[in-house]
Scaffold this motif. Sequence first.
Motif, PDB file in Angstrom:
ATOM      1  N   HIS A 105       9.016 -11.907  50.880  1.00 33.82           N
ATOM      2  CA  HIS A 105       9.971 -12.494  51.815  1.00 33.82           C
ATOM      3  C   HIS A 105      10.468 -11.390  52.746  1.00 33.82           C
ATOM      4  O   HIS A 105      10.950 -10.348  52.288  1.00 33.82           O
ATOM      5  CB  HIS A 105      11.165 -13.083  51.061  1.00 33.82           C
ATOM      6  N   ARG A 106      10.384 -11.624  54.051  1.00 33.66           N
ATOM      7  CA  ARG A 106      10.651 -10.556  55.018  1.00 33.66           C
ATOM      8  C   ARG A 106      12.064 -10.645  55.598  1.00 33.66           C
ATOM      9  O   ARG A 106      12.443 -11.631  56.221  1.00 33.66           O
ATOM     10  CB  ARG A 106       9.619 -10.608  56.142  1.00 33.66           C
ATOM     11  N   ASN A 107      12.806  -9.576  55.421  1.00 33.58           N
ATOM     12  CA  ASN A 107      14.158  -9.486  55.963  1.00 33.58           C
ATOM     13  C   ASN A 107      14.105  -9.159  57.457  1.00 33.58           C
ATOM     14  O   ASN A 107      13.102  -8.642  57.966  1.00 33.58           O
ATOM     15  CB  ASN A 107      14.945  -8.397  55.228  1.00 33.58           C
ATOM     16  N   SER A 108      15.199  -9.435  58.146  1.00 32.69           N
ATOM     17  CA  SER A 108      15.297  -9.059  59.559  1.00 32.69           C
ATOM     18  C   SER A 108      15.422  -7.546  59.668  1.00 32.69           C
ATOM     19  O   SER A 108      16.191  -6.929  58.921  1.00 32.69           O
ATOM     20  CB  SER A 108      16.518  -9.722  60.190  1.00 32.69           C
ATOM     21  N   PRO A 109      14.687  -6.915  60.585  1.00 33.98           N
ATOM     22  CA  PRO A 109      14.796  -5.453  60.748  1.00 33.98           C
ATOM     23  C   PRO A 109      16.178  -5.039  61.247  1.00 33.98           C
ATOM     24  O   PRO A 109      16.538  -3.869  61.166  1.00 33.98           O
ATOM     25  CB  PRO A 109      13.706  -5.126  61.770  1.00 33.98           C
ATOM     26  N   LYS A 110      16.948  -6.004  61.746  1.00 31.93           N
ATOM     27  CA  LYS A 110      18.292  -5.706  62.259  1.00 31.93           C
ATOM     28  C   LYS A 110      19.338  -5.668  61.154  1.00 31.93           C
ATOM     29  O   LYS A 110      20.462  -5.219  61.370  1.00 31.93           O
ATOM     30  CB  LYS A 110      18.694  -6.750  63.304  1.00 31.93           C
ATOM     31  N   LYS A 111      18.966  -6.146  59.960  1.00 33.36           N
ATOM     32  CA  LYS A 111      19.909  -6.187  58.847  1.00 33.36           C
ATOM     33  C   LYS A 111      19.745  -4.959  57.951  1.00 33.36           C
ATOM     34  O   LYS A 111      18.624  -4.530  57.667  1.00 33.36           O
ATOM     35  CB  LYS A 111      19.703  -7.455  58.017  1.00 33.36           C
TER      36      LYS A 111
ATOM     37  N   ALA B 139      18.423  -6.435  46.854  1.00 37.52           N
ATOM     38  CA  ALA B 139      17.752  -7.589  47.464  1.00 37.52           C
ATOM     39  C   ALA B 139      18.293  -8.913  46.924  1.00 37.52           C
ATOM     40  O   ALA B 139      17.536  -9.810  46.550  1.00 37.52           O
ATOM     41  CB  ALA B 139      16.244  -7.500  47.249  1.00 37.52           C
ATOM     42  N   ALA B 140      19.620  -9.047  46.904  1.00 39.21           N
ATOM     43  CA  ALA B 140      20.254 -10.241  46.328  1.00 39.21           C
ATOM     44  C   ALA B 140      19.856 -11.524  47.048  1.00 39.21           C
ATOM     45  O   ALA B 140      19.824 -12.595  46.444  1.00 39.21           O
ATOM     46  CB  ALA B 140      21.774 -10.073  46.356  1.00 39.21           C
ATOM     47  N   SER B 141      19.525 -11.434  48.322  1.00 38.20           N
ATOM     48  CA  SER B 141      19.137 -12.622  49.090  1.00 38.20           C
ATOM     49  C   SER B 141      17.672 -12.995  48.890  1.00 38.20           C
ATOM     50  O   SER B 141      17.229 -14.062  49.302  1.00 38.20           O
ATOM     51  CB  SER B 141      19.366 -12.380  50.588  1.00 38.20           C
ATOM     52  N   GLY B 142      16.917 -12.095  48.251  1.00 35.67           N
ATOM     53  CA  GLY B 142      15.481 -12.314  48.086  1.00 35.67           C
ATOM     54  C   GLY B 142      14.644 -11.768  49.226  1.00 35.67           C
ATOM     55  O   GLY B 142      13.424 -11.728  49.131  1.00 35.67           O
TER      56      GLY B 142
ATOM     57  N   GLU C  10      22.197 -19.804  49.647  1.00 35.96           N
ATOM     58  CA  GLU C  10      21.588 -19.346  48.392  1.00 35.96           C
ATOM     59  C   GLU C  10      20.395 -18.432  48.653  1.00 35.96           C
ATOM     60  O   GLU C  10      19.440 -18.395  47.875  1.00 35.96           O
ATOM     61  CB  GLU C  10      21.162 -20.546  47.545  1.00 35.96           C
ATOM     62  N   GLY C  11      20.455 -17.694  49.737  1.00 33.32           N
ATOM     63  CA  GLY C  11      19.377 -16.774  50.064  1.00 33.32           C
ATOM     64  C   GLY C  11      18.066 -17.509  50.282  1.00 33.32           C
ATOM     65  O   GLY C  11      18.042 -18.682  50.669  1.00 33.32           O
ATOM     66  N   VAL C  12      16.975 -16.840  50.009  1.00 33.92           N
ATOM     67  CA  VAL C  12      15.656 -17.417  50.238  1.00 33.92           C
ATOM     68  C   VAL C  12      15.411 -18.655  49.379  1.00 33.92           C
ATOM     69  O   VAL C  12      14.600 -19.521  49.723  1.00 33.92           O
ATOM     70  CB  VAL C  12      14.557 -16.357  49.993  1.00 33.92           C
ATOM     71  N   TRP C  13      16.149 -18.773  48.273  1.00 29.96           N
ATOM     72  CA  TRP C  13      15.951 -19.902  47.360  1.00 29.96           C
ATOM     73  C   TRP C  13      16.552 -21.199  47.906  1.00 29.96           C
ATOM     74  O   TRP C  13      16.404 -22.249  47.307  1.00 29.96           O
ATOM     75  CB  TRP C  13      16.526 -19.554  45.998  1.00 29.96           C
ATOM     76  N   THR C  14      17.209 -21.109  49.067  1.00 28.34           N
ATOM     77  CA  THR C  14      17.675 -22.309  49.760  1.00 28.34           C
ATOM     78  C   THR C  14      16.486 -23.086  50.314  1.00 28.34           C
ATOM     79  O   THR C  14      16.518 -24.323  50.397  1.00 28.34           O
ATOM     80  CB  THR C  14      18.626 -21.921  50.916  1.00 28.34           C
ATOM     81  N   LEU C  15      15.449 -22.367  50.702  1.00 28.27           N
ATOM     82  CA  LEU C  15      14.249 -22.969  51.290  1.00 28.27           C
ATOM     83  C   LEU C  15      13.319 -23.511  50.200  1.00 28.27           C
ATOM     84  O   LEU C  15      13.468 -23.187  49.021  1.00 28.27           O
ATOM     85  CB  LEU C  15      13.506 -21.919  52.116  1.00 28.27           C
ATOM     86  N   PRO C  16      12.348 -24.351  50.595  1.00 27.81           N
ATOM     87  CA  PRO C  16      11.341 -24.753  49.622  1.00 27.81           C
ATOM     88  C   PRO C  16      10.490 -23.554  49.216  1.00 27.81           C
ATOM     89  O   PRO C  16      10.387 -22.600  49.976  1.00 27.81           O
ATOM     90  CB  PRO C  16      10.508 -25.800  50.389  1.00 27.81           C
ATOM     91  N   PRO C  17       9.932 -23.540  48.005  1.00 28.17           N
ATOM     92  CA  PRO C  17       9.906 -24.682  47.095  1.00 28.17           C
ATOM     93  C   PRO C  17      11.143 -24.821  46.206  1.00 28.17           C
ATOM     94  O   PRO C  17      11.299 -25.841  45.540  1.00 28.17           O
ATOM     95  CB  PRO C  17       8.678 -24.396  46.234  1.00 28.17           C
TER      96      PRO C  17
ATOM     97  N   GLU D 193       8.657 -22.879  53.976  1.00 30.06           N
ATOM     98  CA  GLU D 193       8.808 -21.710  53.111  1.00 30.06           C
ATOM     99  C   GLU D 193       9.105 -20.474  53.956  1.00 30.06           C
ATOM    100  O   GLU D 193       8.952 -20.473  55.169  1.00 30.06           O
ATOM    101  CB  GLU D 193       7.566 -21.521  52.243  1.00 30.06           C
ATOM    102  N   SER D 194       9.514 -19.424  53.290  1.00 22.17           N
ATOM    103  CA  SER D 194      10.063 -18.237  53.952  1.00 22.17           C
ATOM    104  C   SER D 194       9.077 -17.522  54.872  1.00 22.17           C
ATOM    105  O   SER D 194       7.856 -17.646  54.732  1.00 22.17           O
ATOM    106  CB  SER D 194      10.540 -17.233  52.895  1.00 22.17           C
ATOM    107  N   ASP D 195       9.642 -16.769  55.798  1.00 24.13           N
ATOM    108  CA  ASP D 195       8.870 -15.821  56.608  1.00 24.13           C
ATOM    109  C   ASP D 195       8.450 -14.679  55.682  1.00 24.13           C
ATOM    110  O   ASP D 195       9.295 -14.105  54.976  1.00 24.13           O
ATOM    111  CB  ASP D 195       9.751 -15.290  57.738  1.00 24.13           C
ATOM    112  N   ARG D 196       7.164 -14.334  55.677  1.00 28.99           N
ATOM    113  CA  ARG D 196       6.681 -13.332  54.727  1.00 28.99           C
ATOM    114  C   ARG D 196       5.866 -12.240  55.401  1.00 28.99           C
ATOM    115  O   ARG D 196       5.038 -12.506  56.264  1.00 28.99           O
ATOM    116  CB  ARG D 196       5.814 -14.013  53.649  1.00 28.99           C
ATOM    117  N   MET D 197       6.115 -11.040  54.969  1.00 28.01           N
ATOM    118  CA  MET D 197       5.264  -9.916  55.356  1.00 28.01           C
ATOM    119  C   MET D 197       3.984  -9.979  54.528  1.00 28.01           C
ATOM    120  O   MET D 197       3.991 -10.453  53.381  1.00 28.01           O
ATOM    121  CB  MET D 197       5.980  -8.585  55.102  1.00 28.01           C
ATOM    122  N   THR D 198       2.893  -9.504  55.093  1.00 26.12           N
ATOM    123  CA  THR D 198       1.621  -9.389  54.384  1.00 26.12           C
ATOM    124  C   THR D 198       1.076  -8.006  54.736  1.00 26.12           C
ATOM    125  O   THR D 198       0.628  -7.773  55.849  1.00 26.12           O
ATOM    126  CB  THR D 198       0.647 -10.504  54.815  1.00 26.12           C
ATOM    127  N   ILE D 199       1.166  -7.092  53.773  1.00 28.28           N
ATOM    128  CA  ILE D 199       0.877  -5.676  54.034  1.00 28.28           C
ATOM    129  C   ILE D 199      -0.131  -5.149  53.017  1.00 28.28           C
ATOM    130  O   ILE D 199      -0.108  -5.523  51.845  1.00 28.28           O
ATOM    131  CB  ILE D 199       2.168  -4.827  53.950  1.00 28.28           C
TER     132      ILE D 199
END
Length: 268
Positions: A181-187, A193-196, A232-239, A256-262
């Motif tokens: 799950h990808r956080n905003s670079p501005k945050k 990582a309590a928000s996920g 509820e952080g990322v867990w607000t979104l599906p699934p 579902e969440s915005d995700r990095m793939t690295i």
Amino acid sequence: MKKILLALLLAGSFSSSQAADENSTLPKAVAGAHRSAEHKARDKYRHPQETLEFFEVKDNMTVVEIWPGSGWYTEILAPYLKKHGKLYAAHFSADAEEPYFKKSLNEYKAKLKKHPDLYGKVELTELQPPEKVKIAPDGSADRILTFRNVHNWMKDGQASTVFNAMYKALKPGGILGVVEHRNSPKKLQDPSAASGYVSEDYVIALARKAGFEFLGKSEINANSKDTKDYPEGVWTLPPALKLKQQDREKYLEIGESDRMTIKFIKPR
């Protein structure tokens, strides 16, 4: 008559070969009838074929799947690797005190046991830091893959320990693939990582600290609708949909969440 018999024999041989070859390619494994409709419905968010192709996973490789959970990716990797490769599943420890860990592990074991034709060659290992981190023999893995787990290790203060274990298990030249799950670079990144959500820079720093080199990233699993600011952080979104019926349609529309793939490489 001889021609007819020959044609029938060839037809029978072909259909038998087809059945044995059902999951021999990545597209076939992804489309396999053994995958549940519920799991396939998430392909539009998780893009398994494109993700595994980006991580350069081949059917003759030794692959480690980290914390496979219920086996969403195992359903694809195990049959794909069964004939020519090897799959280690680094799951929770049977000695874990957390009830969720034990339940998840037992359900995963039951899944493997129920379908030995698909999962009979999967080798279970343990990842329960800090004590149990032997995910595969040292220097044995061509690929190590982890899907949405980094935030859990950060929460427990074990991220560096796990990245070190993954580095140790990879061959020189082996690739580590990370989806998170990808956080905003501005945050400012919360170390727990309590928000996920985790920033790309934070994951890259963890990998480099363990000795990895950055190899590349992809937007395969990006979602521009994800605003990353939920109750509820990322867990607000599906699934998960942790708020249940509250604003359910809104969160289903986001997806579902915005995700990095690295991907990272262990230097030769």
